[in-house]
Design a protein around this motif. Structure first.
Motif, PDB file in Angstrom:
ATOM      1  N   TRP A 170     -16.819  27.779 -43.173  1.00 17.86           N
ATOM      2  CA  TRP A 170     -16.826  26.961 -41.962  1.00 17.86           C
ATOM      3  C   TRP A 170     -16.181  27.637 -40.773  1.00 17.86           C
ATOM      4  N   ARG A 171     -15.126  28.431 -41.030  1.00 18.83           N
ATOM      5  CA  ARG A 171     -14.399  29.038 -39.906  1.00 18.83           C
ATOM      6  C   ARG A 171     -15.338  29.908 -39.083  1.00 18.83           C
ATOM      7  N   SER A 172     -16.110  30.763 -39.762  1.00 23.28           N
ATOM      8  CA  SER A 172     -17.010  31.680 -39.054  1.00 23.28           C
ATOM      9  C   SER A 172     -18.151  30.914 -38.397  1.00 23.28           C
TER      10      SER A 172
ATOM     11  N   VAL B  99     -20.767  34.706 -51.873  1.00 19.99           N
ATOM     12  CA  VAL B  99     -20.041  35.128 -50.672  1.00 19.99           C
ATOM     13  C   VAL B  99     -18.654  34.485 -50.676  1.00 19.99           C
ATOM     14  N   ARG B 100     -17.630  35.255 -50.253  1.00 18.74           N
ATOM     15  CA  ARG B 100     -16.276  34.679 -50.191  1.00 18.74           C
ATOM     16  C   ARG B 100     -16.155  33.886 -48.905  1.00 18.74           C
TER      17      ARG B 100
ATOM     18  N   TRP C 242     -13.469  35.928 -42.886  1.00 20.47           N
ATOM     19  CA  TRP C 242     -14.301  35.937 -41.682  1.00 20.47           C
ATOM     20  C   TRP C 242     -15.667  36.509 -42.038  1.00 20.47           C
ATOM     21  N   ASP C 243     -16.721  35.861 -41.587  1.00 17.82           N
ATOM     22  CA  ASP C 243     -18.066  36.300 -41.936  1.00 17.82           C
ATOM     23  C   ASP C 243     -18.899  36.438 -40.664  1.00 17.82           C
TER      24      ASP C 243
ATOM     25  N   THR D  88     -25.240  33.809 -36.906  1.00 23.93           N
ATOM     26  CA  THR D  88     -26.316  32.860 -37.178  1.00 23.93           C
ATOM     27  C   THR D  88     -26.084  31.559 -36.401  1.00 23.93           C
ATOM     28  N   SER D  89     -24.852  31.048 -36.463  1.00 22.71           N
ATOM     29  CA  SER D  89     -24.523  29.817 -35.725  1.00 22.71           C
ATOM     30  C   SER D  89     -24.628  30.045 -34.225  1.00 22.71           C
ATOM     31  N   PHE D  90     -24.114  31.196 -33.770  1.00 24.48           N
ATOM     32  CA  PHE D  90     -24.147  31.511 -32.337  1.00 24.48           C
ATOM     33  C   PHE D  90     -25.582  31.502 -31.826  1.00 24.48           C
ATOM     34  N   LYS D  91     -26.467  32.190 -32.556  1.00 24.05           N
ATOM     35  CA  LYS D  91     -27.868  32.313 -32.124  1.00 24.05           C
ATOM     36  C   LYS D  91     -28.542  30.938 -32.089  1.00 24.05           C
TER      37      LYS D  91
END
Lengths: 64, 242
Positions: B38-40, B120-121, B125-126, B132-135
């Motif tokens: 969620w953070r990333s 994926v961990r 930070w990913d 992906t979210s930004f785009k």
């Protein structure tokens, strides 16, 4: 380039419909100068609706 | 004080149009958050919102300098192209010519693309999740800006259109956060059909004003144009179904 393509995609989905729409808008400018507002209003609204219906029916038939 | 009779159509159009875009963005942000952290994912979305705010600040001031007739013609043409594109797609979906948008399927596809099974961990930070979210938020947000500026700028309705858009984005974000799953029960095609009609009617009206057409009933003509577009589109769907 991808970003530009994505932004253009906001307005242009089916190329032929977009071209017809732009042609109707350009022609409406000529009609308003030549024949006046009421004629241009009928041309603009009628033209846009007719172009949309023609495109949708053609696309629907193409998928039959 | 906003005059709701005049501001209502602009606010409602911006609200419904923006809600469609917000649902699409929320699906991707949710998928990225669940799969990769969620953070990333939220950081990417917040960064996109900041970039969008900067775009609004720049273009919002620049628009004030454009002569009203030019603004009406350009904005009217763009709104019409934008609205007709949505309306065409919604009509074809109702006619059964193309499939309905399935938010659950898109969510599953997005999860798979992000490596749902790759272990994926999620505490780290990913960059992929953030990008992906930004785009997604950036692209859908630009559509919201086009809608708000298109509906608001030409008719001095920027404040109600902006309020409508912000209301939609907040409502979708809250719903997505509470449900923690894609908003697949939102009637996306009905919204697109309705919004396509509303946006196209605004586009026709402003373009007509810009080239010198004097609509008989002023801004109330927008409602008549919506009714006309609705009737024609409904007939079009019925004929296309046969």
């Amino acid at each position: 380039m991808k970003a530009l393509h994505a932004i253009a995609g906001l307005f242009f989905d089916d190329g032929s419909l977009a071209i017809v729409m732009l042609a109707i808008l350009a022609a409406a400018v000529l009609v308003v100068n030549a024949l006046g507002g009421p004629a241009a209003m009928a041309f603009l609204v009628g033209g846009v609706i007719a172009a949309l219906l023609e495109n949708v029916l053609r696309a629907a038939r193409a998928t039959d | 004080m906003i005059d709701l009779i005049h501001a209502g159509p602009a606010m409602a159009t911006a609200f419904f149009a923006s809600s469609v875009e917000a649902v699409e963005a929320a699906t991707v942000v949710l998928a990225a958050g669940v799969v990769r952290g969620w953070r990333s994912s939220i950081s990417g979305a917040v960064a996109a919102l900041a970039a969008l705010a900067a775009i609004v600040a720049v273009f919002g001031t620049a628009i004030a300098a454009v002569p009203i007739a030019i603004l009406q013609v350009v904005v009217g043409a763009l709104l019409l192209l934008f609205g007709i594109r949505w309306l065409r797609k919604a009509m074809l979906r109702y006619a059964g010519a193309i499939g309905l948008r399935d938010e659950d399927a898109l969510y599953a596809r997005e999860q798979e693309a992000l490596g749902a099974s790759a272990g994926v961990r999620r505490d780290r930070w990913d960059t992929i999740a953030a990008l992906t979210s930004f785009k997604a938020v950036m692209l859908e947000g630009i559509e919201v800006i086009v809608i708000v500026i298109g509906i608001g700028a030409a008719g001095n309705m920027l404040v109600p259109a902006t309020l409508g858009a912000i209301g939609a984005c907040v409502a979708v974000a809250v719903a997505a956060a509470l449900l923690n799953r894609p908003l697949s029960r939102v009637p996306e095609n009905a919204l697109k059909f309705g919004v396509g009609i509303m946006v196209s009617a605004f586009g026709l009206f402003w373009f007509g004003e810009g080239i010198g057409i004097h609509w008989a009933f002023g801004e109330a003509t927008i409602v008549a144009l919506m009714a006309l577009m609705f009737a024609a589109s409904a007939i079009g769907v019925r004929v296309a179904r046969r």
